[in-house]
Design an enzyme around this catalytic site. Structure first.
Site, PDB file in Angstrom:
ATOM      1  CE  LYS A 116      -2.019   3.136   1.706  1.00  0.00           C
ATOM      2  NZ  LYS A 116      -1.889   4.514   1.200  1.00  0.00           N
ATOM      3  N   GLY A 161       6.647   5.436   8.440  1.00  0.00           N
ATOM      4  CA  GLY A 161       5.788   6.616   8.445  1.00  0.00           C
ATOM      5  C   GLY A 161       5.748   7.239   9.826  1.00  0.00           C
ATOM      6  CB  SER A 162       3.281   9.525  11.297  1.00  0.00           C
ATOM      7  OG  SER A 162       2.104   8.755  11.147  1.00  0.00           O
ATOM      8  CB  VAL A 177       0.141   5.745  10.895  1.00  0.00           C
ATOM      9  CG1 VAL A 177      -0.281   4.536  10.087  1.00  0.00           C
ATOM     10  CG2 VAL A 177      -0.743   6.937  10.541  1.00  0.00           C
ATOM     11  N   GLY A 178       2.110   4.345  13.157  1.00  0.00           N
ATOM     12  CA  GLY A 178       2.899   3.193  13.591  1.00  0.00           C
ATOM     13  C   GLY A 178       2.246   2.472  14.760  1.00  0.00           C
ATOM     14  CD  GLU A 184      12.481   4.468   9.154  1.00  0.00           C
ATOM     15  OE1 GLU A 184      12.261   5.400   9.975  1.00  0.00           O
ATOM     16  OE2 GLU A 184      12.638   4.626   7.948  1.00  0.00           O
ATOM     17  CB  CYS A 238      13.049   8.549   8.425  1.00  0.00           C
ATOM     18  SG  CYS A 238      13.873   7.491   7.244  1.00  0.00           S
ATOM     19  CD  GLU A 248      10.287  12.510  11.540  1.00  0.00           C
ATOM     20  OE1 GLU A 248       9.169  11.969  11.612  1.00  0.00           O
ATOM     21  OE2 GLU A 248      11.293  11.930  11.095  1.00  0.00           O
TER      22      GLU A 248
END
Ligand code: NAP
Ligand code: MG
Length: 479
Positions: free
Chosen positions: A171, A224-225, A228-229, A246, A280, A380
């Site tokens: 995705k 990603g963020s 959402v992780g 990650e 990242c 971040e």
């Protein structure tokens, strides 16, 4: 209009819905992608499962490796086309996009030639027993990848999974998925069996969420963020599947008073403006020893103020940010830095002639009196914003480098060999550079985070272990 790839075919979403794809360069819609949902994810997972039980699952490691190598060659043969797509989708300068496609090919080369070199073990056990430890694929692997390096992230995530004989469902991010779809088309052309590699486009909260909680996947890898992780890890927990996360970083450069300025300054500038800071591993904090702080910052400011943002074709140091949300976020952070009393030491520029609707920001170099003076030092930002702060001793440097929730990368700049080792070992993170930063794609180098940067390792041989499992065969051969 672009279509996704399920079961070896180019398809629309089951209900025909689409999402507009907006150019970061001018804010205009330039194509659409399918808005895949649960039904499309179901079809993709089913296709992957069928591939494992069919031709793909029967292939030897050598055959899989050959297919990956062929895909690497095909990526190189389509290098310019893929780079153009990547630049159009993300707004990156053409040279950055070209570099990314070279790294993508490298993933297929590296894992294609590694596929048949993963050996099992024999384990000494009791009398008259033979014990073998064999490696097996996990099964259907789910890959949720972000928009900052779509092509590279695709290669990083999918190449080791396919090398180990898994079947994958990807995705990509709705903001940048065109190169990924094109590479999946090339995979079919070079002979990957239908269903070995499926791409479902759509929104994160629809297609992404459906994929991550699908009952028939065996592994998830996500970049990603943090927000959402956490959702991904919760979904993985419900199905008891392994996940690799990650989740970004706030990586620090540590510059000691004996640092080689000539090496350090260009690397520090590039480390925050490359890809417009949407990396990242961006070196987004700068810790400089107090004795040279003023002098070093002056030299850095000279270099930083030469940075220019422009369109892909202008091919300058960086492009626009990827979308309106990132544009607003980075501008909010810059305003917050000013409100917190940080000093702007240098600004880059935006080239004349960029389209009015593009998401361009001025790269900004801040100086902070202390590490706790602003949240810009710990959060971040994901933009071309670097914050510098002075430190006194080696111990202070290590303490400050570790003073965020993240732990992805670090960089130490000193000529003192003992100090290089002490500091590198003192930073809590997954990779440390010594007198360098982020050189090359690092396909060969194990990579990943500690603390809230996530867990699990990608790249290098270690990814082949992450994306496979072991089985222990215990045989009695006595009478
Ligand atoms: P994000 O939402 O975490 O997106 C990453 C991926 O996850 C995309 O493919 C996204 O799809 C998908 N996704 C979103 N919601 C999901 C859900 N509920 N379930 C499953 N998948 C889901 O990141 P973002 O909102 O684009 O960016 C926000 C911030 O995240 C950035 O400013 C940056 O700090 C961080 N970030 C870090 C990295 C990195 O390399 N570590 C990369 C990107 C972003 P859609 O994009 O289609 O929604
Ligand atoms: Mg999103």
């Amino acid at each position: 209009m672009t279509r996704m790839i399920i079961a070896g075919r180019q398809v629309d979403a089951h209900d025909g819905r689409t999402i507009d794809v907006v150019s970061p360069v001018d804010g205009e819609v330039f194509t659409t992608i399918p808005r895949g949902q649960q039904a499309d994810v179901d079809a993709a997972v089913q296709a992957a499962r069928a591939a494992l039980e069919g031709d793909w699952g029967r292939m030897t490691a050598l055959e899989r490796g050959r297919l990956l190598l062929r895909l690497g060659e095909s990526v190189l043969a389509h290098h310019e086309e893929l780079a153009q797509l990547e630049a159009r989708d993300t707004g990156k300068p053409m040279s950055t996009a070209r570099g990314d496609i070279t790294v993508l090919a490298r993933y297929f080369e590296f894992y294609g030639s590694a596929a048949d070199k993963v050996h099992g073990q024999t384990i000494p056990f009791q009398k008259d027993y033979s014990v073998q430890l064999i490696r097996e694929p996990l099964g259907v692997t789910a890959h949720i990848i972000p928009w900052n390096y779509p092509a590279q992230m695709f290669g990083r995530s999918v190449a080791p999974a396919l090398a180990m004989g898994n079947a994958s469902v990807v995705k990509p991010a709705e903001d940048a998925c065109l190169s990924v779809i094109r590479v999946a088309e090339l995979a079919l052309e070079v002979g990957f069996p239908a269903g070995a590699l499926n791409i479902v486009t759509g929104l994160g909260e629809e297609a992404g969420a459906s994929l991550s909680r699908h009952h028939d996947i065996n592994f998830i890898t996500f970049t990603g963020s943090n927000e959402v992780g956490v959702l991904i890890q919760q979904a993985a927990a419900v199905n008891a599947v392994k996940c690799v996360l990650e989740l970004g970083g706030k990586s620090a450069h540590i510059v000691f008073d004996d640092a080689n300025y000539k090496l350090a300054i260009p690397a520090i500038v590039k480390g925050i403006v490359h890809n417009t800071g949407q990396t990242c591993t961006a070196g987004s904090r700068l810790l400089v020893q107090r004795g040279v702080y003023a002098d070093f910052m002056k030299a850095l400011a000279d270099e930083f103020s030469k940075v220019r943002a422009g369109t892909p074709d202008m091919d300058l140091d960086c492009g626009p940010l990827v979308n309106q949300a990132q544009f607003d976020r980075v501008n909010r952070y810059i305003a917050k830095g000013l409100a917190d009393g940080l000093t702007v030491v240098a600004e880059g520029g935006i080239a004349d002639g960029v389209p009015a609707g593009g998401y361009f920001v001025k790269p900004t170099l801040f100086s902070a009196p202390t590490h706790d003076s602003s949240s810009l030092l710990t959060e971040e930002i994901f933009g071309p914003v670097l914050v510098a702060v002075p430190f006194d001793t080696e111990a202070d440097a290590i303490r400050l480098a570790n003073a965020t929730d993240y732990g992805l990368l670090g960089a130490v700049w000193t000529e003192n060999g003992g100090r290089q080792q002490r500091v590198a070992r003192g930073i809590k993170c997954g990779q440390v550079y010594i007198n360098g930063f982020g050189a090359g794609g690092g396909v060969e180098l194990p990579f990943g985070g500690v603390k809230k940067s996530g867990h699990g390792r990608e790249k290098g041989f270690i990814a082949l272990e992450e994306m496979s499992t072991t089985k222990t065969l215990i045989q009695f051969y006595g009478e």
